[in-house]
Enzyme design. Structure first.
Site: not given
Ligand SMILES: C[S@@+](CC[C@H](N)C(=O)[O-])C[C@H]1O[C@@H](n2cnc3c(N)ncnc32)[C@H](O)[C@@H]1O
Length: 527
Positions: A79, A149, A345, A466
């Site tokens: 934090c 925490c 993904e 995020c």
């Molecule tokens: C912030 S997470 C969001 C996952 C999902 N939308 C959820 O809310 O559960 C970002 C995701 O993007 C995937 N990722 C990162 N780079 C990527 C890429 N170049 N192509 C496809 N997926 C990717 C990561 O493995 C991860 O699962």
């Protein structure tokens, strides 16, 4: 998939808490679904959904209310600020940013301020007699023990305490980074609040923990495996279904011997408890394996998904990029009766979770639903063809450049895509290039569904972010291309106590319509 320590401490960490914001029903009725929070610490009056249509600063609360009250603050890197958890410092900048872009109705959902973190990856260091389980101190490799925490769901803190007892009793040595010795390197704790045998109001606080022990060996046949099994049995005996307090959902092992700072190895074993881990978000039951990405703030994610739904027309075709286990795509497929949903993904470990979730939903899914193990940055155009809505939820670093460039150039590409002979390569010859390209690693639900040829390109881009800094850059880049305008934006307090917020931004293709004020048509009252 390998995760590394940078992202570990970057996605803000820990806590535990009490109050849930009481959003006014008028602004966000979904809050009434929020189960009451766990009992513990400081439950000050909660500021809720802050509706900020004008440059309005949310009503200031005394700095002592909504304060973290965490004994580990300043020692732990999780934090960054202690007061006014309902109003992260970055919020003012976000309000200004969207206002300058002419976006009206930006609001900020404060969500749960303590005990919000349902997923934590914690390093295990120290000694078997005095294990330290927590996060790295800023810019060091020293671990700060964080038993109290305030960000963690209380069940995580309780499970960490039980784990420490087990380590001491069974003489389990924590990992020593310098020597590469020791047994337990990290632990991931994920809480499920999905227990339909309890009244809805009691589910959150009675969350159960899926414990994933990252063991310093190549596999389950190493000499130290007996100790691993003993530790799992200890946790299950004391925290499982027959323990005094039922706290543990399941226990998994991950095997990792690498000397770099990657947390997980590729080998996973289910040891005890229920194999399948279910949560309920966005109107659907979702399965999440410990190896798959899962959102840390379950409740806030649920709010976000419910807000997201209204931006997707019924029957739309959707591509969900950076999809993880396809939670967003499947939630849309179910609630918006999508004609088709493609989830893309890069982490293959998420596939099994997608399959389980889709199987449970199978009766409610009509359209063509698929999940593809692929890198969204490679040939991104081929993923966009055939969808009216594209959802992107990239990691903190933001969109891959190739995808960003493709989105920027969509208007000019569209002209080509509509001409039968003009699109190059795979797009030209294959109606569904993603099926061909990723045949071995794709999952197709409802394969009997006949897909008509659909060459349309997205008219709506929904960006879930995020990473505030990368979002700002990507947003400005999309707008400067003139291919998109920003229509709506919402903020969510996904990581109270930190500098981060989650943003849901809705872009529409083309230029912003010039909305002229309509004349009311009412006759003036005679004075
Ligand atoms: C912030 S997470 C969001 C996952 C999902 N939308 C959820 O809310 O559960 C970002 C995701 O993007 C995937 N990722 C990162 N780079 C990527 C890429 N170049 N192509 C496809 N997926 C990717 C990561 O493995 C991860 O699962």
């Amino acid at each position: 998939m390998a995760l590394n320590l940078l992202s570990f401490s970057a996605r803000p960490s820990p806590t535990f808490s009490a109050a849930t914001c009481q959003a006014s029903a008028a602004t966000f009725s979904v809050h009434s679904l929020t189960p009451p929070p766990p009992p513990p610490p400081p439950p000050p009056p909660q500021p809720p959904l802050l509706s900020l249509p004008q440059k309005s600063t949310p009503t200031p609360l005394p700095s002592s209310s909504c304060s973290l009250n965490c004994p580990h603050f300043q020692f732990c890197s999780g934090c960054t600020h202690e007061y006014s958890l309902h109003h992260p410092p970055i919020l003012d900048e976000a309000i200004d940013f969207f206002e300058k872009l002419g976006v009206s109705g930006f609001d900020f959902d404060t969500c749960r301020l303590w005990g919000w973190r349902c997923r934590a990856k914690l390093a295990v260091r120290g000694s078997s007699t005095k294990p330290l389980i927590g996060l790295y101190q800023e810019r060091t490799h020293d671990i700060v023990d964080i038993p109290e925490c305030k960000a963690h769901h209380p069940s995580i803190n309780a499970a960490v305490e039980l784990l420490k007892q087990g380590m001491s009793k069974l003489n389990i040595e924590p990992y020593d980074e310098d020597q590469g010795t020791g047994e337990l390197r990290y632990v991931q704790m994920a809480v499920t609040t999905y227990n339909t045998s309890l009244p809805a109001s009691q589910r959150y606080k009675n969350g159960k923990v899926q414990v994933a022990l990252v063991w310093n060996s190549g596999n389950e046949n190493s000499p130290s495996s007996e100790k691993l099994n003993d530790l799992a049995s200890f946790l299950w005996r004391n925290g499982g279904t027959k323990g005094k307090v039922h706290l543990i959902h399941s226990i998994w092992a991950n095997f990792q011997t690498s000397t770099n700072n990657i947390i997980f190895g590729n080998r996973w074993r289910h040891l005890l408890g229920e194999r399948d881990f279910w949560e309920h978000v966005g109107g659907i039951d979702v399965s999440l394996a410990p190896s798959s990405f899962g959102q840390a703030n379950t409740r806030a994610f649920d709010f976000l998904l419910r807000k997201l739904h209204k931006y997707v027309p019924y029957g739309a075709s959707v591509v969900d990029l950076y999809a993880g286990a396809g939670v967003i795509g499947l939630s849309l497929a179910t609630t918006r009766k999508c004609r088709s949903v493609k989830c893309v993904e890069v982490n293959r470990e998420s596939k099994v979770s997608f399959e389980k979730t889709a199987a449970r939903l199978s009766e409610t899914l009509d359209g063509s639903i698929s999940w593809h193990h692929a890198d969204a940055s490679k040939e991104p155009f081929s993923w966009l063809v055939g969808s009216e809505v594209v959802v992107v939820d990239p990691p903190r670093k933001g969109l891959d450049l190739s995808l960003l460039d493709t989105l920027r150039s969509l208007s000019s590409v569209e002209l080509k895509a509509n001409l039968p002979e003009s699109t190059g390569g795979k797009v030209k010859n294959e109606k569904r290039p993603w099926i061909l390209r990723e045949r071995e690693t794709s999952v197709q639900v409802n394969s009997s569904t006949v897909q008509e040829e659909n060459r349309s390109l997205p008219e709506t881009l929904i960006y879930i972010s995020c990473g505030w800094d990368s979002f700002k850059e990507d947003c400005m880049s999309l707008l400067s291309s003139k291919a998109w305008y920003l229509d709506k934006a919402h903020g969510f307090n996904f990581f109270p106590g930190t500098e981060s917020i989650e943003v849901l931004a809705v872009f529409k293709r083309g230029s912003k319509p010039n909305i002229k004020r309509r004349k009311s048509g009412k006759k003036k009252r005679p004075s």
